[in-house]
Structure formats: C-alpha cells, structure tokens
Design an enzyme around this catalytic site. Structure first.
Site, PDB file in Angstrom:
ATOM      1  N   ASP A  32       0.820  -1.222   0.000  1.00  0.00           N
ATOM      2  CA  ASP A  32       0.000   0.000   0.000  1.00  0.00           C
ATOM      3  C   ASP A  32       0.857   1.277   0.000  1.00  0.00           C
ATOM      4  O   ASP A  32       0.657   2.170   0.843  1.00  0.00           O
ATOM      5  CB  ASP A  32      -0.912   0.042   1.241  1.00  0.00           C
ATOM      6  CG  ASP A  32      -1.680  -1.242   1.473  1.00  0.00           C
ATOM      7  OD1 ASP A  32      -2.116  -1.861   0.485  1.00  0.00           O
ATOM      8  OD2 ASP A  32      -1.849  -1.630   2.659  1.00  0.00           O
ATOM      9  N   GLU A 242     -11.598  -0.278  -3.083  1.00  0.00           N
ATOM     10  CA  GLU A 242     -10.749   0.316  -2.026  1.00  0.00           C
ATOM     11  C   GLU A 242      -9.571   1.008  -2.695  1.00  0.00           C
ATOM     12  O   GLU A 242      -9.469   1.069  -3.915  1.00  0.00           O
ATOM     13  CB  GLU A 242     -10.265  -0.766  -1.053  1.00  0.00           C
ATOM     14  CG  GLU A 242      -9.369  -1.807  -1.697  1.00  0.00           C
ATOM     15  CD  GLU A 242      -8.993  -2.956  -0.757  1.00  0.00           C
ATOM     16  OE1 GLU A 242      -9.451  -3.011   0.388  1.00  0.00           O
ATOM     17  OE2 GLU A 242      -8.212  -3.821  -1.201  1.00  0.00           O
TER      18      GLU A 242
HETATM   19  O1  FUB Z   1      -3.104  -3.539   3.611  1.00  0.00           O
HETATM   20  C1  FUB Z   1      -4.403  -3.819   4.069  1.00  0.00           C
HETATM   21  C2  FUB Z   1      -5.416  -3.570   2.993  1.00  0.00           C
HETATM   22  O2  FUB Z   1      -5.122  -4.363   1.855  1.00  0.00           O
HETATM   23  C3  FUB Z   1      -5.421  -2.177   2.466  1.00  0.00           C
HETATM   24  O3  FUB Z   1      -6.024  -1.247   3.304  1.00  0.00           O
HETATM   25  C4  FUB Z   1      -6.121  -2.404   1.182  1.00  0.00           C
HETATM   26  O4  FUB Z   1      -6.087  -1.333   0.298  1.00  0.00           O
HETATM   27  C5  FUB Z   1      -5.427  -3.636   0.683  1.00  0.00           C
HETATM   28  O5  FUB Z   1      -4.232  -3.346   0.027  1.00  0.00           O
END
Ligand code: FUB
Length: 347
Positions: A32, A242
């Site tokens: 991320d 997301e």
């Molecule tokens: O790293 C945890 C979660 O996985 C992140 O918040 C999402 O975007 C995904 O990458």
C-alpha cells in the site's frame, strides 16, 4: 530507531521485466505505498506487513499490521532507506488491531500521517499523527478523526491549497456497514447485494485548516460511465472497492482505485476534486497476490524533466497474499490525457 539501507532496482538487470519493477526493499514486507516528494526527496509511507499467525478470511483478518516504517529515496533508481518505525499501534490510545494503508500530507512545517485502524470495538476509523520530520516519529492524536470511518485514506492538496481526504473500502474495509450513516455491526461482509443499484462510492471530505479534522460531512465520490450513468454494484470490473488515490494532470482530476475482487487498478477523470468522475479504464492489470494498491506521483529529475510514477505492490518475495513487497514503475499519460495500461509482468 532502526535504520537500514536497501538498494532499489538495479538498472543493469538483464531481466526482460522493467528494471524498476523489482521489490524496492526486502528487509521487511511492505504494501500500500503512498509516495510523496517533499523537499525534492521521495518518501514512501507503506503498510508494514507481518505474519501475525492470524487465519485468512474475507474480511482481511490476516492483515494484522502493527506499525509503519517510513522509507525514502533520493531518486527513483537510487538507494531506498528504511527509517525504521514512524508510528506503533501501542502508541495509538484508541487502537484495537489492524494498522492498514496510511497516507501523509505536509502543511506549514508539520507532516500529518493519516491512518486507518480498528478501534477497540473492531470498527475501522481514521486517525492522524503529526511530526516535524517526514520520517517521524509521529505522535498520534488521542481520538479518531470525528466523522471518519472505513479505510485507505488518500490525502490530496489542490493547487489552491485546499486539502481533501478520499477514503473507504468495501468488504473488510466496512464501507457497506455505513450505508445508513450509522455503523451496522451485523451488516454485510461484502457489499449491499443490490446488483442493479449504483455501487457503493468512495468518500471525500475537505480537511480543516489545522489538518486534524473533517471540515464537512463526507460526500460520495461518484464514478459514472461515458453516458453519465453510475457504475452498478454488479460491475465488479469497474466499480470502486478500495485504495483511493488522487492526482491532478493538465488541470483534470484523476481518481484511481482498486476494483478489489477483480484485482485491477482503474481510474476515472473529473473536473473538480469532488467529481463526478467518468470511468476511463485500467491503469494496471492484476499483480501477484489478492490485493492491489497504489499511489501516483510526478518526480522531477536533475535536468528538471518530469516523469510520472506508480508505486504499487505484489507478493513476488513471499508468494503469500498478506506478505507483500512494494515496487515502482513509470506511468504514461497519452496526449489525450488517458493513461497507458501497465502490465506488471510483460512477456
Ligand atoms: O493492507 C491492508 C489492505 O489491503 C489495504 O487497506 C487495502 O487497500 C489492501 O491493500
């Protein structure tokens, strides 16, 4: 503070893969990556993946991260420095578990680290921590940002100085549980299930002048197709899941995001930070591992020539979906403003 150095992609590689597309560091697992240029230097704020021994589930319990390491590079092909722990979950008074994808903004001599973490009732909220240095250590405020919920903050400062947070994530990110404005503890674990209705939207809120609060209630980040119709819940190849990011190019606002269960990084363009945004296409095809998450920045080289880059992750080093490694690749805007699709593993 722990401080280690790792070498970025070796440009002398004989691999057919772009030399940039190698893990940036291997001393820890990272994911991320939110990248920024502060004072001519590249800083990366990733999640710090660990194997906490938690069983994998659809809500992402296996992503059980506990701190952030801050990384920096003098140039894209240069060394990567790991500046050690910039914020630890034990120093966040209200935190329960799962310190997920962060982002950072700078204003008037202070760096603001925005982070999602589940509170002690297992509800994701967003917090903010401050430091006078881009590498921390960061000191967390005692309570979450009022009105914040869900995950994946991406903080964008426009050319007029106004700063906005984009955020949200469905499924394990809990966005669907806030559909009525209040948290539904027994709500859906995925989405709202209404296939023909508009998909759940990411959220945007302008930040207050002190950068510590929302200055307005969060609004929907609407993504529409070329006919102006909202993308539907059933449209898993295009709808928001997301991993929001915002960049501005030629006065247009580019909202990019992950489609989650279809593993794409997609983008949509608008004329205002609030949108609406018209869906354009795919920035990056699926990477190894379930998740995909990115940031996009412009970096000026020594000759002052600018190049855009995408920071992202995959699971090349571990082969495990919760132990990821960050990478960087060049990103190209075509003359018409659209973005060339990146294949992370070209033949
Ligand atoms: O790293 C945890 C979660 O996985 C992140 O918040 C999402 O975007 C995904 O990458």
């Amino acid at each position: 503070q722990e401080k280690t150095e790792a070498v970025a992609g070796d440009s002398a590689s004989s691999s057919s893969q772009s030399p940039l597309s190698k893990p940036l560091i291997s001393n820890i697992y990272t994911a991320d990556p939110s990248a920024h240029v502060f004072n001519g230097k590249i800083y990366i704020y990733p999640s710090h993946d660990i194997d906490a021994g938690v069983k994998e589930d659809d809500e992402g319990a296996h992503f059980a991260m506990r701190d952030y390491h801050i990384l920096s590079m003098d140039s894209i092909n240069g060394k990567v420095t790991d500046h050690g722990v910039g914020l630890d979950i034990k120093d966040i008074a209200w935190a329960g578990r799962q310190l997920w994808a962060p982002d950072v903004a700078y204003k008037n001599g202070t760096y603001y680290l925005y982070f999602p973490v589940k509170d002690k009732k297992d509800v994701f909220r967003m917090g903010v921590a401050t430091s006078k240095s881009p590498t921390g250590p960061f000191k967390a405020e005692l309570t979450p940002i009022e009105g914040s919920f869900s995950i994946d903050p991406a903080v964008f400062t426009d050319t007029d100085g106004k700063t906005y947070m984009y955020f949200g994530g469905i499924w394990g990110g809990q966005l669907q549980r806030w559909a009525t404005g209040k948290y539904a503890a027994n709500g859906s674990k995925t989405d709202l299930g209404n296939a023909k209705e508009p998909a759940l939207s990411a959220k945007i809120a302008r930040l207050s002048k002190d950068m510590l609060h929302f200055d307005e209630p969060a609004k929907d980040v609407k993504i529409v197709d070329k006919e102006g119709k909202p993308l539907l819940t059933s449209d898993h190849d295009r709808r928001f899941f997301e991993g929001s990011w915002m960049h501005k190019y030629n006065d247009k606002y580019y909202f990019s995001y992950s489609t989650g269960d279809t593993h794409l990084l997609a983008y949509a363009i608008g004329n205002s930070p609030y949108g609406p945004f018209t869906y354009q296409g795919v920035i990056m095809k699926p990477v190894k591992g379930w998740t995909t998450h990115h940031s996009i920045i412009e970096v000026k080289g020594k000759s002052d020539a600018a190049q855009w880059y995408i920071f992202y992750h995959d699971t090349e080093l571990s082969g495990k979906t919760h132990l990821r490694n960050i990478k960087v690749a060049e990103l190209t805007h075509r003359a018409d403003g659209t973005i060339e699709t990146i294949d992370p593993y070209p033949a």
